[in-house]
Design an enzyme around this catalytic site. Structure first.
Site, short mmCIF file in Angstrom:
data_model
loop_
_atom_site.label_atom_id
_atom_site.label_comp_id
_atom_site.label_asym_id
_atom_site.label_seq_id
_atom_site.Cartn_x
_atom_site.Cartn_y
_atom_site.Cartn_z
N VAL A 15 -81.16 -104.88 -51.59
CA VAL A 15 -81.13 -106.34 -51.44
C VAL A 15 -79.72 -106.94 -51.58
CG1 VAL A 15 -82.06 -108.51 -52.28
CG2 VAL A 15 -83.48 -106.48 -52.30
N SER A 131 -71.86 -112.42 -59.29
CA SER A 131 -73.02 -113.04 -59.94
C SER A 131 -73.65 -114.07 -59.03
CB SER A 131 -72.63 -113.72 -61.25
OG SER A 131 -73.76 -114.41 -61.78
N LYS A 185 -67.25 -110.18 -65.79
CA LYS A 185 -68.64 -110.27 -65.35
C LYS A 185 -69.59 -109.87 -66.49
CE LYS A 185 -72.37 -110.59 -62.82
NZ LYS A 185 -73.29 -109.54 -63.05
N HIS A 188 -69.80 -112.70 -68.83
CA HIS A 188 -70.64 -113.71 -68.16
C HIS A 188 -72.11 -113.43 -68.47
CE1 HIS A 188 -73.42 -114.60 -64.85
NE2 HIS A 188 -72.70 -115.67 -64.57
N ASN A 189 -72.51 -112.17 -68.31
CA ASN A 189 -73.90 -111.82 -68.58
C ASN A 189 -74.26 -111.97 -70.05
OD1 ASN A 189 -73.67 -111.09 -65.89
ND2 ASN A 189 -74.93 -109.26 -66.12
N GLU A 192 -74.90 -115.45 -70.60
CA GLU A 192 -76.19 -115.74 -69.96
C GLU A 192 -77.34 -115.38 -70.91
OE1 GLU A 192 -76.51 -114.05 -65.92
OE2 GLU A 192 -78.48 -113.30 -66.50
P1 ATR Z 1 -82.07 -101.97 -55.93
O1 ATR Z 1 -82.36 -101.97 -57.39
O2 ATR Z 1 -81.91 -103.32 -55.32
O3 ATR Z 1 -82.97 -101.05 -55.10
P2 ATR Z 1 -79.94 -100.15 -56.50
O4 ATR Z 1 -80.91 -99.18 -57.09
O5 ATR Z 1 -78.87 -100.72 -57.35
O6 ATR Z 1 -80.64 -101.33 -55.75
O7 ATR Z 1 -79.24 -99.45 -55.26
C1 ATR Z 1 -79.98 -98.84 -54.30
C2 ATR Z 1 -78.97 -98.44 -53.21
O8 ATR Z 1 -78.10 -97.44 -53.72
C3 ATR Z 1 -79.62 -97.85 -51.98
O9 ATR Z 1 -78.90 -98.32 -50.87
C4 ATR Z 1 -79.46 -96.37 -52.21
O10 ATR Z 1 -79.46 -95.62 -51.04
P3 ATR Z 1 -80.86 -95.05 -50.45
O11 ATR Z 1 -81.43 -96.17 -49.64
O12 ATR Z 1 -80.45 -93.90 -49.60
O13 ATR Z 1 -81.71 -94.65 -51.61
C5 ATR Z 1 -78.10 -96.34 -52.82
N1 ATR Z 1 -77.81 -95.13 -53.55
C6 ATR Z 1 -78.29 -94.74 -54.75
N2 ATR Z 1 -77.79 -93.56 -55.12
C7 ATR Z 1 -76.96 -93.16 -54.12
C8 ATR Z 1 -76.12 -92.02 -53.90
N3 ATR Z 1 -76.06 -91.04 -54.81
N4 ATR Z 1 -75.42 -91.98 -52.76
C9 ATR Z 1 -75.49 -92.97 -51.87
N5 ATR Z 1 -76.24 -94.07 -52.01
C10 ATR Z 1 -76.97 -94.16 -53.13
#
Ligand code: ATR
Length: 469
Positions: A15, A131, A185, A188-189, A192
């Site tokens: 996201v 943020s 940052k 900041h948190n 928060e």
């Molecule tokens: P959210 O909590 O919004 O899902 P996140 O966990 O912080 O986000 O990040 C997820 C993102 O990190 C995804 O784009 C994930 O890639 P995939 O869609 O292939 O799972 C990416 N990501 C996590 N570990 C990774 C790694 N070792 N190499 C490349 N991308 C990685």
């Protein structure tokens, strides 16, 4: 080539990454996007490809080739191992002076380590705190970048372009070298956490005084017009107004607050730096206490007042709680900014506190009217503490009676107010001419011969206590 080179690239299309990429595109930039799982890149293209100019790269090689130089790559993947994995894959593909940005919530020590490693191979690494949640990423977040000044010269205009604007000024500014941005940052948190704890205590106290969630929602709506004007106060009003099947939603939500860790980091590092941030610490502890089911269960039989606050004049109590909330909030900001100032001196970041307040005015979760005032207070002066800024000190002086009243009333009724109490204790501690630390020193000398200093003569002293003999 058919496709123009991209001005910026985003790796990670969860996201936050998606929204950041769309934000760049909405402002006319060509954006290269890449995600480890290619299906996510395809979904992104299908959903948002029409909203701007994207280069959807199936491989990291194609992603890197699509970027104009020096390349600006923003990593938005899972913090920690994900970030390190992506950096490792990127390094062999990049060239001298390219800029790698970590837009996640990294620990600033990790950022310092990564910055040093990339500098070693001729690359720039920027740790950028971002943020504003999902909506901020899409429409304009507050951005706190740290890294080399040269990298900011190349990258800054792009980040400023997508950031929130207040009075036409971008909520993005260079914070300092290596970990400065992620440190700011993190604090900041931490602030928060404190802000939310104070809000929760205000709600709890007004509830104990017999007010309904809807009535308290109205109170917060009123508070949002005036010096408490802020995003968190505004959304508190909305959360308290929400109902399910005729019951306020807040009364149905499980009362165990969770945390992802930036508040805990703030407190851990404050302990190491020796900076008192008791409001933030109490807020982190309040969350963990709420989640200690066994402790709470075992404590149900403990006696005390029944959490009822009887009031003759409800308006007066509401005003007093408002004063307690505002004063406590000022203390939390003072503590957080003190922590930034101390770390800045320790790491040689030279963080401009007035600029920190300026870029927190919009886009971020703690955005508040108070921040404009803090910006002004720090603009002309190198304040040792926000509390000592003349206009702030005067307002705290005016509200402290009400603040004490609220803490006393809550305490008397058995309603815990750890945030308000901690803020008030800090206020009274720092303004005390003399503290009982003298006795602590005496005790330390008694049992450990730790010595003490005296107010009436120079030197280091040890007493031959009777207990020693
Ligand atoms: P959210 O909590 O919004 O899902 P996140 O966990 O912080 O986000 O990040 C997820 C993102 O990190 C995804 O784009 C994930 O890639 P995939 O869609 O292939 O799972 C990416 N990501 C996590 N570990 C990774 C790694 N070792 N190499 C490349 N991308 C990685």
């Amino acid at each position: 080539a058919d496709t123009p080179l991209a001005q910026v690239g985003v790796i990670g299309l969860a996201v936050m990454g998606s929204n950041l990429a769309r934000n760049f595109a909405s402002r006319g930039h060509t954006v290269a996007v890449y995600n480890r799982t290619v299906a996510k890149t395809e979904t992104f293209s299908a959903d948002f490809g029409q909203d701007g100019t994207f280069v959807a790269a199936p491989t990291l090689e194609e992603f890197v080739a699509a970027l104009e130089r020096p390349r600006k790559v923003i990593i938005m993947v899972q913090a920690g191992a994900g970030t390190d994995a992506v950096i490792e894959q990127l390094i062999p593909l990049l060239e001298q002076d390219d800029i790698v940005v970590d837009g996640g919530n990294a620990h600033y020590e990790d950022t310092r380590r990564r910055e040093a490693a990339l500098r070693e191979v001729g690359l720039h690494f920027v740790g950028a705190g971002i943020s504003g949640g999902e909506e901020g990423a899409l429409l304009g977040p507050s951005i706190m970048p740290g890294g080399s000044p040269e990298s900011y010269a190349a990258l800054g205009p792009l980040l400023e372009d997508i950031s929130a604007k207040v009075d036409g000024e971008p909520c993005c500014a260079y914070m300092g070298t290596d970990g400065a941005g992620h440190f700011v940052k993190m604090v900041h948190n931490g602030i928060e956490y404190a802000d939310m704890q104070f809000i929760a205590e205000a709600y709890d106290i007004l509830t104990a005084a017999g007010m309904t969630a809807r009535e308290i929602s109205d109170v917060f709506r009123q508070w949002n017009i005036g010096d408490l004007d802020s995003y968190l106060i505004e959304i508190t009003s909305e959360v308290l107004d929400q109902e399910v099947d005729g019951t306020p939603l807040v009364e149905v939500i499980m009362d165990q607050a969770e945390q992802k860790g930036t508040g805990r980091w703030t407190v851990q590092i404050a302990l190491e730096l020796g900076v008192p941030v008791n409001t933030i610490a109490e807020s982190v502890f309040a969350r963990s206490t709420s989640g200690h089911s066994a402790l709470r269960e075992a404590s149900q039989g403990l006696t005390g007042p029944d959490r009822t606050i009887s009031v003759d004049d409800r308006t007066a109590l509401v005003d007093a709680v408002r004063a307690a909330l505002w004063s406590s909030k000022v203390v939390a900001y003072a503590q957080g900014l003190d922590q930034i100032r101390t770390a800045s001196a320790q790491y040689g970041w030279d963080v401009n506190i007035s600029e920190v307040a300026r870029i927190w005015r919009g886009g971020c979760i703690i955005r508040a009217k108070l921040l404009e005032r803090i910006r002004q207070e720090y603009a002309g002066a190198n304040l040792a503490t926000l509390l000592a800024a003349p206009s702030v000190a005067a307002d705290l002086g005016n509200s402290q009676d009400a603040w004490r009243h609220v803490v006393a009333v809550a305490t008397g009724a058995g309603v815990p107010a750890p945030g308000f109490s901690a803020a008030l204790a800090y206020y009274d501690t720092v303004r005390s001419e003399r503290l009982p630390a003298s006795l602590v020193q005496g005790l330390r000398d008694f049992f450990g011969a730790h010595t003490y200093q005296r107010i009436d003569k120079p030197g280091t002293f040890h007493t031959l206590w009777s207990g020693d003999r």
